[in-house]
Design an enzyme around this catalytic site. Structure first.
Site, PDB file in Angstrom:
ATOM      1  N   GLY A  26     -15.691 -15.637 -64.647  1.00  0.00           N
ATOM      2  CA  GLY A  26     -16.782 -15.908 -63.719  1.00  0.00           C
ATOM      3  C   GLY A  26     -16.583 -15.291 -62.352  1.00  0.00           C
ATOM      4  O   GLY A  26     -17.303 -15.615 -61.402  1.00  0.00           O
ATOM      5  N   LYS A  27     -15.642 -14.374 -62.258  1.00  0.00           N
ATOM      6  CA  LYS A  27     -15.327 -13.728 -60.975  1.00  0.00           C
ATOM      7  C   LYS A  27     -16.508 -12.930 -60.423  1.00  0.00           C
ATOM      8  O   LYS A  27     -16.816 -12.992 -59.232  1.00  0.00           O
ATOM      9  CB  LYS A  27     -14.105 -12.833 -61.178  1.00  0.00           C
ATOM     10  N   THR A  28     -17.187 -12.199 -61.298  1.00  0.00           N
ATOM     11  CA  THR A  28     -18.313 -11.384 -60.840  1.00  0.00           C
ATOM     12  C   THR A  28     -19.477 -12.260 -60.391  1.00  0.00           C
ATOM     13  O   THR A  28     -20.136 -11.956 -59.392  1.00  0.00           O
ATOM     14  CB  THR A  28     -18.750 -10.422 -61.953  1.00  0.00           C
ATOM     15  N   LYS A  44     -17.065  -2.664 -56.073  1.00  0.00           N
ATOM     16  CA  LYS A  44     -16.045  -2.761 -57.118  1.00  0.00           C
ATOM     17  C   LYS A  44     -15.416  -1.385 -57.244  1.00  0.00           C
ATOM     18  O   LYS A  44     -16.049  -0.446 -57.744  1.00  0.00           O
ATOM     19  CB  LYS A  44     -16.642  -3.211 -58.448  1.00  0.00           C
ATOM     20  N   GLU A 112     -14.465  -6.574 -55.187  1.00  0.00           N
ATOM     21  CA  GLU A 112     -14.065  -7.268 -56.414  1.00  0.00           C
ATOM     22  C   GLU A 112     -13.032  -6.469 -57.188  1.00  0.00           C
ATOM     23  O   GLU A 112     -13.230  -5.280 -57.475  1.00  0.00           O
ATOM     24  CB  GLU A 112     -15.281  -7.528 -57.317  1.00  0.00           C
ATOM     25  N   GLY A 113     -11.932  -7.129 -57.536  1.00  0.00           N
ATOM     26  CA  GLY A 113     -10.935  -6.512 -58.391  1.00  0.00           C
ATOM     27  C   GLY A 113     -11.350  -6.581 -59.843  1.00  0.00           C
ATOM     28  O   GLY A 113     -12.493  -6.914 -60.177  1.00  0.00           O
ATOM     29  N   ALA A 114     -10.397  -6.272 -60.732  1.00  0.00           N
ATOM     30  CA  ALA A 114     -10.668  -6.316 -62.178  1.00  0.00           C
ATOM     31  C   ALA A 114      -9.610  -7.182 -62.839  1.00  0.00           C
ATOM     32  O   ALA A 114      -8.417  -7.030 -62.562  1.00  0.00           O
ATOM     33  CB  ALA A 114     -10.644  -4.908 -62.772  1.00  0.00           C
ATOM     34  N   GLY A 115     -10.039  -8.101 -63.709  1.00  0.00           N
ATOM     35  CA  GLY A 115      -9.080  -8.945 -64.401  1.00  0.00           C
ATOM     36  C   GLY A 115      -8.288  -9.807 -63.441  1.00  0.00           C
ATOM     37  O   GLY A 115      -8.835 -10.382 -62.503  1.00  0.00           O
TER      38      GLY A 115
END
Length: 221
Positions: A26-28, A44, A112-115
């Site tokens: 749910g980060k995005t 991103k 926003e990072g990834a994972g």
């Protein structure tokens, strides 16, 4: 690996980095809510895996209500949905640090990072290392499901070992009071709030849920 910051900005003008304890938590959605509430630009840096309806930037654009020009283009758009270091290799690319310099924008910027925080960008650099170079505060997004205490405390430790400021933890999911309180007490980190799962997930419902469950001043002080 401990890295020296590449930039230094006053707190009031620094970007906010949204990272997570894992992928698909749910980060995005949280990043969209935060960017919309701040009226921020969203970026991103690396999108690994391109879906039919676009990447995370496209989703944030739909959910945040931000004008299109506030959704900044990625430095890298990689086809394979896997860790950026491998996705780049599959695409025949090298992820170069100079292309990951933070965009210069007027007003707030949500990155926003990834994972999770230890996802590799290259064979020698993780997202946590990159966050340290950016010298900006991080919001850690964590699920409230089983296992979140371990994942959250490990993520906080990895960030702090690199000198990264952890602004606080934003939870996503159903309320689990003991887990949320334990993470924040043992991690000595601010409990920012909890974003419930929304069905249907609409821009209006997301904006309302964020306003009801978070204090915007926690992200601007």
């Amino acid at each position: 690996m401990i890295v020296e910051p590449l930039i230094s900005r006053p707190l009031t003008s620094r970007p906010l980095i949204v990272t997570g304890t894992d992928t698909e938590i749910g980060k995005t959605v949280f990043a969209a809510a935060l960017a919309g509430a701040l009226g921020a630009h969203y970026w991103k840096p690396v999108q690994a895996g391109l879906e039919e309806d676009g990447g995370d930037g496209d989703r944030v654009g739909r959910l945040s209500g931000l004008p299109a020009d506030r959704i900044l283009p990625e430095a890298y758009r990689l086809a394979t949905p896997c860790s950026p270091h491998l996705a780049a290799e599959i695409d025949g690319l090298d992820i170069a640090p100079e292309r990951l310099a933070l965009p210069q924008v007027e007003g707030p910027l949500v990155v926003e990072g990834a994972g999770g925080v230890m996802v590799p960008l290259t064979r020698s650099t993780t997202y946590a290392d990159q966050f340290a170079r950016w010298n900006a505060p991080v919001v850690l997004v964590a699920r409230t499901v089983l296992g979140t205490i371990n994942h959250s405390l490990l993520s906080i430790e990895a960030l702090r070992s690199r000198g990264v400021e952890v602004l606080g933890v934003a939870f996503v999911g159903d309320a689990v009071e003991d887990s949320e309180a334990t993470i924040c007490a043992m991690g000595q980190v601010r409990r920012l709030g909890r974003l419930p799962r929304l069905d249907p997930l609409t821009p209006e419902a997301l904006a309302c849920a964020f306003a009801e469950n978070f204090n915007i001043e926690d992200f601007t002080a």
